[in-house]
Design a protein around this motif. Structure first.
Motif, PDB file in Angstrom:
ATOM      1  N   LEU A 129      -7.525  -5.666  -3.314  1.00  0.00           N
ATOM      2  CA  LEU A 129      -8.308  -5.842  -4.535  1.00  0.00           C
ATOM      3  C   LEU A 129      -7.462  -6.164  -5.765  1.00  0.00           C
ATOM      4  O   LEU A 129      -7.982  -6.657  -6.753  1.00  0.00           O
ATOM      5  CB  LEU A 129      -9.121  -4.564  -4.801  1.00  0.00           C
ATOM      6  N   ASN A 130      -6.175  -5.890  -5.707  1.00  0.00           N
ATOM      7  CA  ASN A 130      -5.278  -6.062  -6.845  1.00  0.00           C
ATOM      8  C   ASN A 130      -4.781  -7.501  -6.922  1.00  0.00           C
ATOM      9  O   ASN A 130      -4.428  -8.090  -5.907  1.00  0.00           O
ATOM     10  CB  ASN A 130      -4.112  -5.077  -6.705  1.00  0.00           C
ATOM     11  N   ARG A 131      -4.733  -8.065  -8.121  1.00  0.00           N
ATOM     12  CA  ARG A 131      -4.263  -9.446  -8.304  1.00  0.00           C
ATOM     13  C   ARG A 131      -2.853  -9.656  -7.769  1.00  0.00           C
ATOM     14  O   ARG A 131      -2.539 -10.714  -7.239  1.00  0.00           O
ATOM     15  CB  ARG A 131      -4.268  -9.789  -9.796  1.00  0.00           C
ATOM     16  N   ARG A 132      -1.998  -8.669  -7.959  1.00  0.00           N
ATOM     17  CA  ARG A 132      -0.603  -8.798  -7.538  1.00  0.00           C
ATOM     18  C   ARG A 132      -0.370  -8.181  -6.162  1.00  0.00           C
ATOM     19  O   ARG A 132       0.757  -7.980  -5.756  1.00  0.00           O
ATOM     20  CB  ARG A 132       0.316  -8.178  -8.581  1.00  0.00           C
ATOM     21  N   ARG A 133      -1.437  -7.840  -5.454  1.00  0.00           N
ATOM     22  CA  ARG A 133      -1.393  -7.318  -4.078  1.00  0.00           C
ATOM     23  C   ARG A 133      -0.597  -6.018  -3.982  1.00  0.00           C
ATOM     24  O   ARG A 133       0.145  -5.805  -3.037  1.00  0.00           O
ATOM     25  CB  ARG A 133      -0.828  -8.360  -3.110  1.00  0.00           C
ATOM     26  N   ARG A 134      -0.771  -5.147  -4.981  1.00  0.00           N
ATOM     27  CA  ARG A 134      -0.041  -3.877  -5.019  1.00  0.00           C
ATOM     28  C   ARG A 134      -0.894  -2.762  -4.426  1.00  0.00           C
ATOM     29  O   ARG A 134      -2.019  -2.539  -4.840  1.00  0.00           O
ATOM     30  CB  ARG A 134       0.353  -3.551  -6.453  1.00  0.00           C
ATOM     31  N   ALA A 135      -0.330  -2.039  -3.460  1.00  0.00           N
ATOM     32  CA  ALA A 135      -0.993  -0.883  -2.859  1.00  0.00           C
ATOM     33  C   ALA A 135      -0.835   0.314  -3.799  1.00  0.00           C
ATOM     34  O   ALA A 135      -0.114   0.252  -4.801  1.00  0.00           O
ATOM     35  CB  ALA A 135      -0.386  -0.584  -1.487  1.00  0.00           C
ATOM     36  N   VAL A 136      -1.489   1.415  -3.480  1.00  0.00           N
ATOM     37  CA  VAL A 136      -1.473   2.603  -4.342  1.00  0.00           C
ATOM     38  C   VAL A 136      -0.045   3.065  -4.610  1.00  0.00           C
ATOM     39  O   VAL A 136       0.308   3.389  -5.746  1.00  0.00           O
ATOM     40  CB  VAL A 136      -2.327   3.735  -3.727  1.00  0.00           C
ATOM     41  N   HIS A 137       0.808   3.089  -3.567  1.00  0.00           N
ATOM     42  CA  HIS A 137       2.184   3.558  -3.774  1.00  0.00           C
ATOM     43  C   HIS A 137       2.978   2.598  -4.658  1.00  0.00           C
ATOM     44  O   HIS A 137       3.863   3.024  -5.383  1.00  0.00           O
ATOM     45  CB  HIS A 137       2.898   3.839  -2.448  1.00  0.00           C
ATOM     46  N   ASP A 138       2.656   1.304  -4.618  1.00  0.00           N
ATOM     47  CA  ASP A 138       3.309   0.345  -5.521  1.00  0.00           C
ATOM     48  C   ASP A 138       2.838   0.546  -6.959  1.00  0.00           C
ATOM     49  O   ASP A 138       3.632   0.466  -7.895  1.00  0.00           O
ATOM     50  CB  ASP A 138       3.026  -1.090  -5.082  1.00  0.00           C
ATOM     51  N   ALA A 184      -9.735  14.736  14.100  1.00  0.00           N
ATOM     52  CA  ALA A 184     -10.322  14.511  12.779  1.00  0.00           C
ATOM     53  C   ALA A 184      -9.240  14.374  11.712  1.00  0.00           C
ATOM     54  O   ALA A 184      -9.356  13.543  10.801  1.00  0.00           O
ATOM     55  CB  ALA A 184     -11.274  15.648  12.422  1.00  0.00           C
ATOM     56  N   ALA A 185      -8.184  15.158  11.827  1.00  0.00           N
ATOM     57  CA  ALA A 185      -7.093  15.083  10.853  1.00  0.00           C
ATOM     58  C   ALA A 185      -6.383  13.741  10.933  1.00  0.00           C
ATOM     59  O   ALA A 185      -6.054  13.140   9.906  1.00  0.00           O
ATOM     60  CB  ALA A 185      -6.108  16.230  11.068  1.00  0.00           C
ATOM     61  N   VAL A 186      -6.153  13.248  12.150  1.00  0.00           N
ATOM     62  CA  VAL A 186      -5.501  11.941  12.315  1.00  0.00           C
ATOM     63  C   VAL A 186      -6.389  10.829  11.754  1.00  0.00           C
ATOM     64  O   VAL A 186      -5.908   9.909  11.084  1.00  0.00           O
ATOM     65  CB  VAL A 186      -5.143  11.686  13.799  1.00  0.00           C
ATOM     66  N   TRP A 187      -7.689  10.920  12.000  1.00  0.00           N
ATOM     67  CA  TRP A 187      -8.613   9.918  11.444  1.00  0.00           C
ATOM     68  C   TRP A 187      -8.646   9.990   9.917  1.00  0.00           C
ATOM     69  O   TRP A 187      -8.769   8.956   9.245  1.00  0.00           O
ATOM     70  CB  TRP A 187     -10.014  10.077  12.030  1.00  0.00           C
ATOM     71  N   ALA A 188      -8.532  11.180   9.362  1.00  0.00           N
ATOM     72  CA  ALA A 188      -8.502  11.333   7.906  1.00  0.00           C
ATOM     73  C   ALA A 188      -7.256  10.662   7.323  1.00  0.00           C
ATOM     74  O   ALA A 188      -7.330   9.995   6.284  1.00  0.00           O
ATOM     75  CB  ALA A 188      -8.540  12.812   7.521  1.00  0.00           C
ATOM     76  N   VAL A 189      -6.127  10.809   8.002  1.00  0.00           N
ATOM     77  CA  VAL A 189      -4.895  10.145   7.555  1.00  0.00           C
ATOM     78  C   VAL A 189      -5.073   8.629   7.618  1.00  0.00           C
ATOM     79  O   VAL A 189      -4.743   7.908   6.667  1.00  0.00           O
ATOM     80  CB  VAL A 189      -3.680  10.589   8.406  1.00  0.00           C
ATOM     81  N   ALA A 190      -5.608   8.133   8.726  1.00  0.00           N
ATOM     82  CA  ALA A 190      -5.815   6.685   8.883  1.00  0.00           C
ATOM     83  C   ALA A 190      -6.766   6.145   7.816  1.00  0.00           C
ATOM     84  O   ALA A 190      -6.511   5.081   7.225  1.00  0.00           O
ATOM     85  CB  ALA A 190      -6.347   6.386  10.281  1.00  0.00           C
ATOM     86  N   ALA A 191      -7.842   6.869   7.538  1.00  0.00           N
ATOM     87  CA  ALA A 191      -8.792   6.430   6.508  1.00  0.00           C
ATOM     88  C   ALA A 191      -8.140   6.427   5.130  1.00  0.00           C
ATOM     89  O   ALA A 191      -8.363   5.505   4.328  1.00  0.00           O
ATOM     90  CB  ALA A 191     -10.019   7.339   6.517  1.00  0.00           C
ATOM     91  N   SER A 192      -7.304   7.419   4.858  1.00  0.00           N
ATOM     92  CA  SER A 192      -6.608   7.474   3.565  1.00  0.00           C
ATOM     93  C   SER A 192      -5.658   6.296   3.406  1.00  0.00           C
ATOM     94  O   SER A 192      -5.598   5.670   2.347  1.00  0.00           O
ATOM     95  CB  SER A 192      -5.841   8.786   3.426  1.00  0.00           C
ATOM     96  N   TRP A 193      -4.908   6.005   4.454  1.00  0.00           N
ATOM     97  CA  TRP A 193      -4.001   4.858   4.371  1.00  0.00           C
ATOM     98  C   TRP A 193      -4.776   3.552   4.234  1.00  0.00           C
ATOM     99  O   TRP A 193      -4.328   2.633   3.552  1.00  0.00           O
ATOM    100  CB  TRP A 193      -3.062   4.823   5.567  1.00  0.00           C
ATOM    101  N   ALA A 194      -5.935   3.459   4.856  1.00  0.00           N
ATOM    102  CA  ALA A 194      -6.766   2.265   4.691  1.00  0.00           C
ATOM    103  C   ALA A 194      -7.159   2.104   3.223  1.00  0.00           C
ATOM    104  O   ALA A 194      -7.124   0.987   2.681  1.00  0.00           O
ATOM    105  CB  ALA A 194      -8.002   2.341   5.590  1.00  0.00           C
ATOM    106  N   LEU A 195      -7.494   3.207   2.572  1.00  0.00           N
ATOM    107  CA  LEU A 195      -7.808   3.143   1.143  1.00  0.00           C
ATOM    108  C   LEU A 195      -6.583   2.765   0.317  1.00  0.00           C
ATOM    109  O   LEU A 195      -6.679   2.011  -0.641  1.00  0.00           O
ATOM    110  CB  LEU A 195      -8.364   4.490   0.666  1.00  0.00           C
ATOM    111  N   TRP A 196      -5.422   3.309   0.696  1.00  0.00           N
ATOM    112  CA  TRP A 196      -4.167   2.986  -0.008  1.00  0.00           C
ATOM    113  C   TRP A 196      -3.946   1.471   0.007  1.00  0.00           C
ATOM    114  O   TRP A 196      -3.572   0.886  -0.983  1.00  0.00           O
ATOM    115  CB  TRP A 196      -2.999   3.665   0.703  1.00  0.00           C
ATOM    116  N   PHE A 197      -4.152   0.856   1.177  1.00  0.00           N
ATOM    117  CA  PHE A 197      -3.902  -0.578   1.305  1.00  0.00           C
ATOM    118  C   PHE A 197      -5.082  -1.420   0.836  1.00  0.00           C
ATOM    119  O   PHE A 197      -4.908  -2.592   0.521  1.00  0.00           O
ATOM    120  CB  PHE A 197      -3.504  -0.929   2.738  1.00  0.00           C
TER     121      PHE A 197
END
Length: 166
Positions: free
Chosen positions: A146-155, A128-141
Motif C-alpha cells: 500500500l505504501n508508495r515507496r514499498r516500505r513494510a512496517v519495519h522499514d 493457532a499461535a503459528v497462524w497468528a504470527v503468519a497473519a501478523s507478518w502478512a499485515l507487516w508486508f
C-alpha cells in the motif's frame, strides 16, 4: 536524486518476498549448524526426554541471537543478506546511504515482533499461535503493497527502504 527517480528504484513486494524465502533457507542452515554444535558441546544432552521433553534453557535464546546477528551483520556490512543478493536488492537509509546500527536494530526488532505471539501457544495452541504470527507478518508486508515507496512496517519504523540495484 528527485522524488520520482527515487521511487523508480524501490523494490517491488514480490522481489522482497522471494528474497525472504531465500533467507529462510539460509536461516534454516544456520539454525541446523548451531544445533549440531550445541549437541556436540553438550555431548548429546541438549535435548533430553523422559516423561517430558526438556531443552536446555539457553538453547532457544542462543538460536535467536545467532539468527539476529545474521540479519544485523548483513544489513550493516553491505545492506544485503544472502537472499537479497540474487534479487539485486539492498536495504538502505531513506537517503540511500548505509543503515546505522540503531536503524538495523529497530528494523530487526519490529520485524521480529510477531514472534512474540508464539508465547500464547500454551493458551491458544501451537497451530493457532503459528497462524497468528503468519497473519501478523502478512499485515507487516501489506503495508509495503500500500505504501508508495514499498516500505513494510519495519522499514517505516526504522526509516529504511529496500532498493533495486544495478
Amino acid at each position: 536524486m528527485t522524488q520520482t527517480t527515487a521511487i523508480a528504484f524501490t523494490c517491488p513486494l514480490w522481489r522482497r518476498l522471494l528474497a525472504l524465502l531465500y533467507d529462510l533457507v539460509a536461516v534454516l542452515a544456520i539454525v541446523m549448524v548451531v544445533g549440531l554444535l550445541c549437541q556436540l558441546a553438550t555431548h548429546g544432552e541438549l535435548i533430553t526426554s523422559g516423561t517430558q521433553v526438556h531443552i536446555a534453557w539457553w538453547y532457544q535464546p542462543l538460536q535467536g541471537a545467532v539468527v539476529a546477528a545474521y540479519f544485523l551483520l548483513s544489513w550493516l556490512r553491505g545492506g544485503q543478506t544472502l537472499g537479497m543478493r540474487p534479487w539485486r536488492i539492498r536495504v538502505t537509509a531513506m537517503d540511500g546511504g548505509r543503515l546505522t546500527p540503531r536503524q538495523a536494530l529497530i528494523r530487526l526488532i519490529v520485524a521480529a515482533l510477531p514472534l512474540l505471539l508464539l508465547l500464547g501457544a500454551p493458551v491458544i495452541g501451537l497451530r493457532a499461535a503459528v497462524w497468528a504470527v503468519a497473519a501478523s507478518w502478512a499485515l507487516w508486508f501489506a503495508a509495503a503493497a500500500l505504501n508508495r515507496r514499498r516500505r513494510a512496517v519495519h522499514d517505516l519504523a526504522a526509516g529504511t527502504e529496500l532498493r533495486r540495484i544495478g
